[in-house]
Every structure is written in structure tokens, then in C-alpha cells.
Motif scaffolding. Structure first.
Motif, mmCIF file in Angstrom:
data_model
loop_
_atom_site.group_PDB
_atom_site.id
_atom_site.type_symbol
_atom_site.label_atom_id
_atom_site.label_comp_id
_atom_site.label_asym_id
_atom_site.label_seq_id
_atom_site.Cartn_x
_atom_site.Cartn_y
_atom_site.Cartn_z
ATOM 1 N N VAL A 173 54.908 10.319 54.996
ATOM 2 C CA VAL A 173 53.996 10.256 56.438
ATOM 3 C C VAL A 173 53.808 11.437 57.173
ATOM 4 O O VAL A 173 55.073 11.720 57.897
ATOM 5 N N MET A 174 53.012 12.055 57.533
ATOM 6 C CA MET A 174 52.845 13.324 58.297
ATOM 7 C C MET A 174 51.469 13.235 59.186
ATOM 8 O O MET A 174 50.578 12.911 58.851
ATOM 9 N N ASP A 175 51.598 13.638 60.488
ATOM 10 C CA ASP A 175 50.720 13.786 61.474
ATOM 11 C C ASP A 175 49.893 15.070 60.996
ATOM 12 O O ASP A 175 50.688 16.249 60.627
ATOM 13 N N VAL A 176 48.578 15.045 60.667
ATOM 14 C CA VAL A 176 47.897 16.012 60.056
ATOM 15 C C VAL A 176 47.975 17.302 60.911
ATOM 16 O O VAL A 176 47.840 18.313 60.219
ATOM 17 N N PRO A 202 44.153 11.772 53.543
ATOM 18 C CA PRO A 202 43.833 11.756 54.861
ATOM 19 C C PRO A 202 43.576 10.489 55.159
ATOM 20 O O PRO A 202 42.960 9.808 54.657
ATOM 21 N N VAL A 203 44.274 9.783 56.382
ATOM 22 C CA VAL A 203 44.161 8.785 56.833
ATOM 23 C C VAL A 203 43.862 8.491 58.272
ATOM 24 O O VAL A 203 44.470 9.385 58.932
ATOM 25 N N SER A 204 43.413 7.443 58.815
ATOM 26 C CA SER A 204 43.182 7.120 60.194
ATOM 27 C C SER A 204 43.438 5.636 60.407
ATOM 28 O O SER A 204 42.796 4.772 59.879
ATOM 29 N N SER A 205 44.734 5.256 60.851
ATOM 30 C CA SER A 205 45.118 3.682 61.157
ATOM 31 C C SER A 205 44.090 3.161 62.354
ATOM 32 O O SER A 205 43.484 2.145 62.103
ATOM 33 N N THR A 206 43.841 4.207 63.222
ATOM 34 C CA THR A 206 42.995 3.667 64.390
ATOM 35 C C THR A 206 41.576 3.255 64.094
ATOM 36 O O THR A 206 41.186 2.479 64.256
#
Ligand code: GDP
Length: 197
Positions: free
Chosen positions: A116-119, A174-178
Motif C-alpha cells: 500500500v502506498m500513497d500515490v 489506483p484506489v480511494s478509500s474516501t
């Protein structure tokens, strides 16, 4: 990006452990999540679970442990301690490295690693090291790039290309949990390639 499908499992905490003799005994496959502190790992796990499960991993005393969760009947999700070596002492780095490498090396149940990494961050020494550990034992890795809602389309494209170049993998999600985006695609991949296969 498609709107998130609501396909949730009953998620239960099993236990936390540090060394192999303490790992839980079960007959399921394990998928491990690992990432730099603040990367968005807990938010992603909570999003996949549809509940606040990863808070266990953030309680004092548990942050350095490996946390195991049943994801329904299908697999065991393993939440690994976060890294971020700049602020840590040599002993802490050694402890983390030992725990992670030991788990990856010795855990027969482990079928894949989600890095998991911040894009918006670059691929750094720790990510390289994790890839080395995984490659050593032939463990497949996918990269979950979080917080894509923070970027516009052009920026996102640039970041994807940059990370892809350094990660030497095209298994990038690419993901966004928010915004509840992208993680269903990653979850489908995990099921198809690692759990059912
Ligand atoms: P962890 O340390 O890797 O478990 O990271 P957390 O899940 O605790 O997230 C770190 C910070 O990033 C928190 O403030 C989260 O609210 C934020 N965050 C996590 N995922 C997302 C996301 O998809 N989009 C945005 N905008 N913020 C996020």
C-alpha cells in the motif's frame, strides 16, 4: 471509475502476533497488507471490510504486531506493521525487518502481498526491500496506490507511470478509500488470482 459494489464479508479479528510460533493456526489462505505509516492501509482495509476493523491494528501496543483477521470464510487478511524508517531507531528498523521478512519467508499460508502506498509518494528503499523479500520466495505482489482523489486525471496518469517504472510490475491498483473507488477491482483480482486459483 465505477462506483463501489457493496460485497462485504463478515470480518472478525483473530489475534496479533510477532513471531511465527504465535501466528494463528487455520486452513485458509492469507493475503498480507503492508505499507508506510500514513499510506492509507487501515482506511483501505476498513473499506474492504465495510467496517472499522483496522482500528485494532492502530491501538497502542499493537502497531508493531502482525494482526490477523478472518475475511468471511474466504481468506485471512494480515495487517502488517507500518514502516517509515526516517523517524525510527536502528533497533526498531531491525525489529520490523525481522518480523516482516520472517513472516514472508516462513508463512506457508501466505499467497500474496498488497503493498500500500500513497500515490503521491515515490518508490523508496523500503518498497524495494519488500519487493526483494517477496521475489526471494516467489510471492506475488500488487501495489495499491491510495488517495487518488487528491489528484486530477493528468497528475494521476503521471504518478502511475512514475510508480510503474520503479515498481517493475503492472499490477498497480489506483484506489480511494474516501471516495470508495478502485478497491473492488483490486479485490476481484485478489480473489481470482490468489484465493480461488
Ligand atoms: P495507515 O497509517 O497506512 O493505516 O493510514 P490511515 O488509513 O490511517 O490513513 C492516513 C491518513 O490518510 C488519514 O488521515 C486518512 O483519513 C487519510 N486517507 C486514507 N485513505 C485516503 C483516501 O483514499 N483519500 C484521502 N483523501 N485520504 C485518505
Amino acid at each position: 471509475m465505477p462506483v463501489q459494489k457493496k460485497k462485504k464479508h463478515k470480518v472478525t479479528y483473530i489475534k496479533s502476533a510477532f513471531l511465527p510460533p504465535d501466528y494463528p493456526v487455520h486452513k485458509k489462505k492469507e493475503v498480507a497488507f503492508v505499507g508506510r505509516s500514513n499510506a492509507g492501509k487501515s482506511s483501505l482495509i476498513n473499506a474492504l471490510a465495510g467496517s472499522d476493523v483496522a482500528k485494532v491494528s492502530n491501538t497502542p501496543g499493537k502497531t508493531r504486531l502482525i494482526n490477523f483477521f478472518n475475511f468471511g470464510d474466504s481468506y485471512v487478511l494480515v495487517d502488517m506493521p507500518g514502516y517509515g524508517f526516517a523517524a525510527r531507531s536502528g533497533d526498531e528498523i531491525r525489529e520490523w525487518t525481522q518480523a516482516i521478512e520472517g513472516y514472508i519467508d516462513q508463512r506457508d499460508e501466505l499467497v500474496g502481498l498488497v503493498l500500500v502506498m500513497d500515490v503521491r509518494r515515490d518508490w523508496e528503499e523500503e518498497e524495494k526491500m519488500l519487493m526483494r523479500f517477496a521475489n526471494k520466495v516467489g510471492l506475488p505482489v500488487v501495489v495499491a496506490m491510495t488517495k487518488i482523489d487528491r489528484l486530477n486525471q493528468k497528475e494521476l496518469k503521471e504518478r502511475l507511470a512514475a510508480i510503474k517504472q520503479h515498481a517493475h510490475t503492472d499490477k498497480l491498483f489506483p484506489v480511494s478509500s474516501t471516495k470508495e473507488q478502485g478497491y473492488d477491482v483490486m479485490e476481484d483480482y485478489i480473489y481470482k488470482e490468489w484465493i480461488k486459483g
